[in-house]
Design a protein around this motif. Structure first.
Motif, PDB file in Angstrom:
ATOM      1  N   ALA A 198      28.830 113.062 145.009  1.00 21.23           N
ATOM      2  CA  ALA A 198      27.743 113.814 145.635  1.00 21.23           C
ATOM      3  C   ALA A 198      28.180 115.233 145.983  1.00 21.23           C
ATOM      4  CB  ALA A 198      27.262 113.085 146.886  1.00 21.23           C
ATOM      5  N   VAL A 199      29.396 115.373 146.510  1.00 18.50           N
ATOM      6  CA  VAL A 199      29.910 116.714 146.831  1.00 18.50           C
ATOM      7  C   VAL A 199      30.019 117.544 145.553  1.00 18.50           C
ATOM      8  CG1 VAL A 199      31.856 118.034 147.738  1.00 18.50           C
ATOM      9  CG2 VAL A 199      31.147 115.917 148.885  1.00 18.50           C
ATOM     10  N   PHE A 200      30.489 116.928 144.478  1.00 17.91           N
ATOM     11  CA  PHE A 200      30.615 117.632 143.194  1.00 17.91           C
ATOM     12  C   PHE A 200      29.261 118.155 142.730  1.00 17.91           C
ATOM     13  CE2 PHE A 200      30.297 117.322 138.538  1.00 17.91           C
ATOM     14  CZ  PHE A 200      31.256 118.259 138.163  1.00 17.91           C
ATOM     15  N   LEU A 201      28.224 117.318 142.783  1.00 13.17           N
ATOM     16  CA  LEU A 201      26.904 117.754 142.343  1.00 13.17           C
ATOM     17  C   LEU A 201      26.308 118.795 143.291  1.00 13.17           C
ATOM     18  CD1 LEU A 201      25.216 114.426 141.175  1.00 13.17           C
ATOM     19  CD2 LEU A 201      26.218 116.226 139.755  1.00 13.17           C
ATOM     20  N   ASP A 202      26.641 118.697 144.565  1.00 11.90           N
ATOM     21  CA  ASP A 202      26.079 119.597 145.569  1.00 11.90           C
ATOM     22  C   ASP A 202      26.697 120.989 145.495  1.00 11.90           C
ATOM     23  OD1 ASP A 202      24.332 119.802 148.030  1.00 11.90           O
ATOM     24  OD2 ASP A 202      26.262 120.372 148.909  1.00 11.90           O
ATOM     25  N   ALA A 203      28.009 121.056 145.266  1.00  3.60           N
ATOM     26  CA  ALA A 203      28.677 122.364 145.379  1.00  3.60           C
ATOM     27  C   ALA A 203      29.749 122.615 144.322  1.00  3.60           C
ATOM     28  CB  ALA A 203      29.285 122.504 146.770  1.00  3.60           C
ATOM     29  N   GLY A 204      29.969 121.683 143.416  1.00  3.38           N
ATOM     30  CA  GLY A 204      30.913 121.939 142.336  1.00  3.38           C
ATOM     31  C   GLY A 204      32.294 121.336 142.535  1.00  3.38           C
ATOM     32  N   TYR A 205      33.108 121.513 141.522  1.00  2.00           N
ATOM     33  CA  TYR A 205      34.430 120.888 141.477  1.00  2.00           C
ATOM     34  C   TYR A 205      35.343 121.335 142.612  1.00  2.00           C
ATOM     35  CZ  TYR A 205      39.193 119.980 139.882  1.00  2.00           C
ATOM     36  OH  TYR A 205      40.511 119.582 139.823  1.00  2.00           O
ATOM     37  N   GLU A 206      35.411 122.636 142.883  1.00  2.00           N
ATOM     38  CA  GLU A 206      36.337 123.134 143.906  1.00  2.00           C
ATOM     39  C   GLU A 206      36.007 122.560 145.283  1.00  2.00           C
ATOM     40  OE1 GLU A 206      39.117 124.793 143.606  1.00  2.00           O
ATOM     41  OE2 GLU A 206      38.914 124.894 141.431  1.00  2.00           O
ATOM     42  N   ALA A 207      34.721 122.401 145.572  1.00  2.00           N
ATOM     43  CA  ALA A 207      34.333 121.820 146.858  1.00  2.00           C
ATOM     44  C   ALA A 207      34.788 120.368 146.947  1.00  2.00           C
ATOM     45  CB  ALA A 207      32.820 121.909 147.039  1.00  2.00           C
ATOM     46  N   ALA A 208      34.592 119.628 145.858  1.00  5.96           N
ATOM     47  CA  ALA A 208      35.018 118.226 145.852  1.00  5.96           C
ATOM     48  C   ALA A 208      36.540 118.122 145.948  1.00  5.96           C
ATOM     49  CB  ALA A 208      34.520 117.541 144.580  1.00  5.96           C
ATOM     50  N   LYS A 209      37.233 118.989 145.241  1.00 10.84           N
ATOM     51  CA  LYS A 209      38.696 118.976 145.310  1.00 10.84           C
ATOM     52  C   LYS A 209      39.162 119.298 146.730  1.00 10.84           C
ATOM     53  CE  LYS A 209      41.307 122.271 143.616  1.00 10.84           C
ATOM     54  NZ  LYS A 209      42.034 123.196 142.702  1.00 10.84           N
ATOM     55  N   GLY A 210      38.451 120.184 147.413  1.00 12.54           N
ATOM     56  CA  GLY A 210      38.810 120.511 148.785  1.00 12.54           C
ATOM     57  C   GLY A 210      38.682 119.313 149.713  1.00 12.54           C
ATOM     58  N   VAL A 211      37.627 118.528 149.549  1.00 14.31           N
ATOM     59  CA  VAL A 211      37.455 117.320 150.355  1.00 14.31           C
ATOM     60  C   VAL A 211      38.612 116.355 150.102  1.00 14.31           C
ATOM     61  CG1 VAL A 211      36.012 115.267 150.686  1.00 14.31           C
ATOM     62  CG2 VAL A 211      34.941 117.525 150.496  1.00 14.31           C
ATOM     63  N   ILE A 212      38.968 116.218 148.837  1.00 10.22           N
ATOM     64  CA  ILE A 212      40.056 115.304 148.459  1.00 10.22           C
ATOM     65  C   ILE A 212      41.391 115.794 149.003  1.00 10.22           C
ATOM     66  CG2 ILE A 212      41.373 114.437 146.475  1.00 10.22           C
ATOM     67  CD1 ILE A 212      38.584 114.564 144.958  1.00 10.22           C
ATOM     68  N   GLU A 213      41.637 117.080 148.906  1.00 13.85           N
ATOM     69  CA  GLU A 213      42.911 117.619 149.389  1.00 13.85           C
ATOM     70  C   GLU A 213      43.033 117.451 150.905  1.00 13.85           C
ATOM     71  OE1 GLU A 213      45.837 121.445 148.757  1.00 13.85           O
ATOM     72  OE2 GLU A 213      43.695 121.696 148.391  1.00 13.85           O
TER      73      GLU A 213
END
Length: 236
Positions: free
Chosen positions: A129-144
């Motif tokens: 959901a984060v990926f679709l909402d704001a893209g890869y970098e945003a999702a990677k930030g959540v994961i990091e």
């Protein structure tokens, strides 16, 4: 599909470190199939599929940056540990995700909010959901933010092929490896064993040794090397 109240969303978003531009994506990520009235498209299952891939790529990139001299085999082993379902469930517990899930009444009564498989699936859905909402970098930030400490941890590379093969299999969602003696030769005082390491969906590996344990380790190593998980440099 049930919608989360604004205070509920804000609390979870604060834990994730991401504010959704499209709150419906987060609502869907939190909706278990048991609460979707049989409509799989309205549950979090498709987002789970997407989030699994986002997680794998993000962790691979973070490991690549964190361990600039690590071999491919070591990176693969670290990856398999970090992206398995247990790690996803741990992330869910960090976020207290269970309390935000929308479950059917039967699933809720059965303890679905504490079920680690359900939590792992929901974690992947949230990442999708984060990926679709704001893209890869945003999702990677959540994961990091969730896994950064584990990613950077200085863990000694695995040296036991059987352990490495089991962890790799788990990380790939495959069953636990099994070992079968396929041949025994030599006299009783100096036997030689040939053992096959088998995982469903993977070509078997056959190894030999003067004991069953040695032959099992050898067989596991054959599979690890064939799959590109273990290289010559990884040997003790």
């Amino acid at each position: 599909m049930a919608r989360r109240s604004k205070p509920e969303r804000a609390e979870l978003e604060a834990r994730l470190g991401h504010t959704f531009r499209d709150p419906a994506l987060l609502d869907r990520a939190l909706t278990h199939v048991s609460a979707a009235a049989g409509e799989h498209a309205q549950s979090n299952q498709r987002l789970e599929f997407l989030g699994d891939r986002v997680l794998g790529l993000s962790v691979a990139e973070l490991l690549y940056a964190a361990f600039p001299i690590a071999t491919e085999g070591e990176l693969s082993r670290r990856l398999s540990v970090l992206v398995r379902r247990e790690s996803c469930a741990d992330m869910a517990e960090q976020w207290s995700l269970g309390g935000f899930l929308h479950l059917g009444s039967g699933e809720g009564k059965a303890g679905g909010r504490r079920n680690r498989a359900t939590l792992a699936d929901a974690t992947e859905a949230v990442l999708g959901a984060v990926f679709l909402d704001a893209g890869y970098e945003a999702a990677k930030g959540v994961i990091e933010r969730a896994l950064g400490e584990q990613i950077r941890a200085s863990v000694s590379p695995l040296r036991d092929p059987k352990t490495a093969l089991q962890e790799w299999a788990q990380g790939e969602g495959k069953p636990t490896p099994t070992y079968t003696v396929v041949e025994r030769t030599g006299p009783d005082h100096a036997p030689r064993f040939a053992v096959a390491a088998r995982i469903k969906g993977v070509e078997e590996g056959v190894g030999a040794g003067s004991s069953k344990r040695e032959a099992e380790q050898s067989a596991a190593l054959v599979v690890l090397r064939r799959e590109g998980v273990w290289t010559t440099d990884d040997a003790a």
